[in-house]
Each structure stands twice: as C-alpha cells, then as structure tokens.
Design a protein around this motif. Structure first.
Motif, short mmCIF file in Angstrom:
data_model
loop_
_atom_site.label_atom_id
_atom_site.label_comp_id
_atom_site.label_asym_id
_atom_site.label_seq_id
_atom_site.Cartn_x
_atom_site.Cartn_y
_atom_site.Cartn_z
N LEU A 147 2.36 3.21 -8.87
CA LEU A 147 1.11 2.55 -9.24
C LEU A 147 0.86 1.30 -8.42
CD1 LEU A 147 -1.35 2.43 -11.07
CD2 LEU A 147 0.05 1.18 -12.76
N ASP A 148 1.89 0.53 -8.18
CA ASP A 148 1.73 -0.70 -7.37
C ASP A 148 1.27 -0.35 -5.95
OD1 ASP A 148 2.30 -3.66 -6.90
OD2 ASP A 148 3.60 -2.71 -5.39
N GLY A 149 1.91 0.65 -5.36
CA GLY A 149 1.54 1.06 -4.01
C GLY A 149 0.12 1.63 -3.96
N TRP A 150 -0.29 2.40 -4.97
CA TRP A 150 -1.64 2.98 -5.00
C TRP A 150 -2.72 1.91 -5.09
CZ3 TRP A 150 0.31 6.54 -9.52
CH2 TRP A 150 1.19 7.50 -8.98
N ILE A 151 -2.44 0.91 -5.96
CA ILE A 151 -3.42 -0.17 -6.12
C ILE A 151 -3.55 -0.97 -4.82
CG2 ILE A 151 -3.90 -2.34 -7.30
CD1 ILE A 151 -2.61 -1.14 -9.82
N LYS A 152 -2.42 -1.30 -4.17
CA LYS A 152 -2.45 -2.09 -2.94
C LYS A 152 -3.16 -1.32 -1.81
CE LYS A 152 1.65 -4.90 -3.90
NZ LYS A 152 3.06 -5.20 -3.55
N GLN A 153 -2.90 -0.02 -1.71
CA GLN A 153 -3.57 0.77 -0.67
C GLN A 153 -5.08 0.84 -0.94
OE1 GLN A 153 -1.81 4.63 -0.07
NE2 GLN A 153 -3.22 5.18 1.61
N SER A 154 -5.46 1.01 -2.18
CA SER A 154 -6.88 1.05 -2.54
C SER A 154 -7.55 -0.28 -2.22
CB SER A 154 -7.05 1.38 -4.03
OG SER A 154 -6.61 2.69 -4.31
N LEU A 155 -6.86 -1.39 -2.52
CA LEU A 155 -7.42 -2.72 -2.24
C LEU A 155 -7.68 -2.90 -0.74
CD1 LEU A 155 -5.39 -4.99 -4.69
CD2 LEU A 155 -7.87 -4.61 -4.71
N ASP A 156 -6.75 -2.42 0.12
CA ASP A 156 -6.93 -2.53 1.58
C ASP A 156 -8.16 -1.73 2.03
OD1 ASP A 156 -4.80 -4.22 1.88
OD2 ASP A 156 -3.38 -2.64 2.49
N ILE A 157 -8.34 -0.54 1.47
CA ILE A 157 -9.51 0.28 1.82
C ILE A 157 -10.78 -0.38 1.30
CG2 ILE A 157 -10.63 2.51 1.45
CD1 ILE A 157 -7.78 3.72 1.19
N MET A 158 -10.73 -0.90 0.09
CA MET A 158 -11.90 -1.57 -0.48
C MET A 158 -12.30 -2.78 0.37
SD MET A 158 -10.70 -1.33 -4.48
CE MET A 158 -11.77 -2.65 -5.04
N GLN A 159 -11.31 -3.52 0.83
CA GLN A 159 -11.60 -4.68 1.67
C GLN A 159 -12.25 -4.25 2.99
OE1 GLN A 159 -8.14 -7.01 2.65
NE2 GLN A 159 -9.33 -8.67 3.56
N ALA A 160 -11.74 -3.18 3.59
CA ALA A 160 -12.30 -2.69 4.84
C ALA A 160 -13.73 -2.17 4.65
CB ALA A 160 -11.42 -1.58 5.41
N LYS A 161 -14.04 -1.63 3.48
CA LYS A 161 -15.37 -1.06 3.22
C LYS A 161 -16.31 -2.05 2.53
CE LYS A 161 -14.24 3.09 4.68
NZ LYS A 161 -14.87 3.73 5.86
N GLY A 162 -15.81 -3.25 2.23
CA GLY A 162 -16.66 -4.26 1.59
C GLY A 162 -16.88 -4.02 0.11
N ILE A 163 -15.93 -3.38 -0.55
CA ILE A 163 -16.04 -3.11 -1.99
C ILE A 163 -15.27 -4.20 -2.74
CG2 ILE A 163 -15.53 -1.45 -3.83
CD1 ILE A 163 -15.56 0.74 -1.64
N PRO A 164 -15.91 -4.94 -3.62
CA PRO A 164 -15.23 -6.03 -4.32
C PRO A 164 -14.23 -5.52 -5.37
CG PRO A 164 -17.43 -5.74 -5.21
CD PRO A 164 -17.32 -4.81 -4.02
N GLY A 165 -13.26 -6.34 -5.71
CA GLY A 165 -12.27 -5.99 -6.73
C GLY A 165 -10.96 -6.69 -6.45
N SER A 166 -10.15 -6.84 -7.50
CA SER A 166 -8.86 -7.51 -7.38
C SER A 166 -7.76 -6.61 -7.93
CB SER A 166 -8.87 -8.83 -8.14
OG SER A 166 -9.01 -8.59 -9.54
N TYR A 167 -6.55 -7.02 -7.64
CA TYR A 167 -5.40 -6.27 -8.13
C TYR A 167 -5.40 -6.25 -9.66
CZ TYR A 167 -0.55 -4.66 -8.60
OH TYR A 167 0.57 -3.94 -8.94
N ASN A 168 -5.60 -7.39 -10.25
CA ASN A 168 -5.57 -7.48 -11.72
C ASN A 168 -6.70 -6.68 -12.35
OD1 ASN A 168 -3.30 -9.12 -11.78
ND2 ASN A 168 -4.50 -11.03 -11.69
#
Length: 249
Positions: A147-168
């Motif tokens: 779960l930790d790895g999935w969230i971190k990978q999603s956050l990197d993609i979201m950042q690259a695509k300009g999608i807001p959101g945080s780990y928490n």
C-alpha cells in the motif's frame, strides 16, 4: 664598271664568273686545235665535242657544301623543336592527369571524412541517449509492492499530470473505502444494485474508472496504482482534490 652588263644584276656571282671562265677556256682549247697543221678537220671537231666540260669550280663546290650543311642544320633544329614541343605536350598531359588524380583523391578523402564525422556524430548521439537512459533508470524510484508503494507511485504520476492530492488524503480514503484491499468489491450498495459495483482500493465503478483513467497506468480497474490515480483524478474534477473527500463519494 664592265661595258657588258646583265639586266637586273649589278654584279656577277662567283659561280657565274667561274662558269664564264670555263667557257672561255674551252673556246681557247678549240681554237688551239684548229691551228694544228696536218690534222683532219673532222677529227678536230670530234676531239672538241668529246671533251668533257666542267662548269663547277672549287668555290661553287664549297657553296653547295655550305647549303647542304645549312639544310642539315635546319633539319636538326626542326627535329629538336619537334622533340621539345612533344615533351612540352607530354608534360602538360602528365600535369593534367596528376591534377585530376589529386582532385579525385581529395574528393574520396573528403567523402570518407564526412562519412566518418557522420558516423561519429551518430555514435555520440546514441551514446548520449544510452547514458541519459541509464541516468533516468538510476533516478527512477523503485516502489514497494504494498500500500505504501502504491500510494507513492500514484502521487508521482499525479504530480506529473497536475492532479492534486497528498499521501494522507489518499491513505485515509483508501482505509475507509477498502481497508487497503485492492480486490475489494462492494456488492450491496446502489451501484452494485445497478450492475456497476464499486471496485478496488478507492471503490471506483467501471464507468468512472474509464472516464478518468490516467494515461500511463494500467487499464485494469483492479490495478492498485491505476485505481488510486483514476479515483484521485475524479475527485480533483468533482471536489477539487482527494484531500477534500472524507466520506463516500
């Protein structure tokens, strides 16, 4: 000046003088023969007619030799000039042939140098591309398959695509919706009753997943990273950010 003269000539040449002297001598000899007593007149005439007459003097012979020598010299000079002209033409031809050969050699050398430069440039470009790929691969993070790895990978993609959101924001919604189970399915809510059950970590229905799917992620709704990223994209368009979601959405 002699009282005898020839039209067009002011002086007699040595040849003329010698010839005249020869004729005079012949006449004197003939006269002497006619004065000999008791000799037959016919015999005298035959003697005179059979005597050889020579008009050439030593001076004339020398002049002929001089002319022959002059002609020989002129022929030798002409032959030498012909040889020199032929040598000059041959030298010009050899110079032109050498110039042409040098030009062809230079053209070949230039073509070879150009080909080598192009090959070197291509090799350099390929090498730089490989080095860049190696650096990118070295910089590419390795995500844990949890779960930790999935969230971190999603956050990197979201950042690259300009999608807001945080780990928490992602973590709290995942725990509420599926407790971290990527295979979770809601078979009892209204979506399930309508034939489109909520699926995955963030309980996304198939039509919503398809509409907000993010390029570069899997098209499988059960894929953890694809499910999180699509749900975060939907939340960003609907609520401004996944961080703004605190209940069923």
């Amino acid at each position: 000046m002699s009282k005898y003269s020839f039209p067009g000539h002011s002086q007699l040449t040595r040849v003329h003088k010698a010839s005249m002297a020869g004729v005079a001598a012949l006449g004197a000899a003939a006269l002497a023969v006619t004065l000999v007593p008791g000799q037959d007149t016919q015999a005298q005439a035959e003697t005179v007619s059979s005597a050889p007459v020579t008009y050439t003097t030593s001076a004339g012979t020398q002049q002929i030799k001089d002319v022959q020598a002059s002609v020989t010299d002129q022929q030798a000079s002409a032959s030498e000039k012909a040889k020199q002209a032929a040598a000059k033409i041959k030298a010009q031809q050899e110079a032109e042939a050498k110039k042409k050969a040098d030009a062809e050699a230079k053209a070949k050398a230039d073509a070879a140098a150009k080909a080598k430069a192009e090959a070197d440039a291509k090799a350099k470009k390929e090498r730089e591309a490989q080095e860049a790929a190696s650096r990118a691969a070295a910089r590419k993070p390795v995500y844990a398959n949890n779960l930790d790895g999935w969230i971190k990978q999603s956050l990197d993609i979201m950042q690259a695509k300009g999608i807001p959101g945080s780990y928490n924001g992602l973590y709290s919604n995942i725990m509420r919706e599926s407790t971290g189970n990527p295979n979770a399915i809601n078979g009892w809510d209204v979506n399930a009753q309508n034939g489109t059950p909520s699926i995955g970590l963030l309980q996304v229905i198939q039509p919503t997943f398809d509409a907000y799917h993010v390029d570069g992620t899997s098209t499988n709704i059960y894929d953890p990273v694809a499910n999180i990223t699509a749900a975060a994209n939907y939340a960003a368009h609907t609520y401004g950010s996944i961080d703004n979601v605190s209940s069923a959405y």
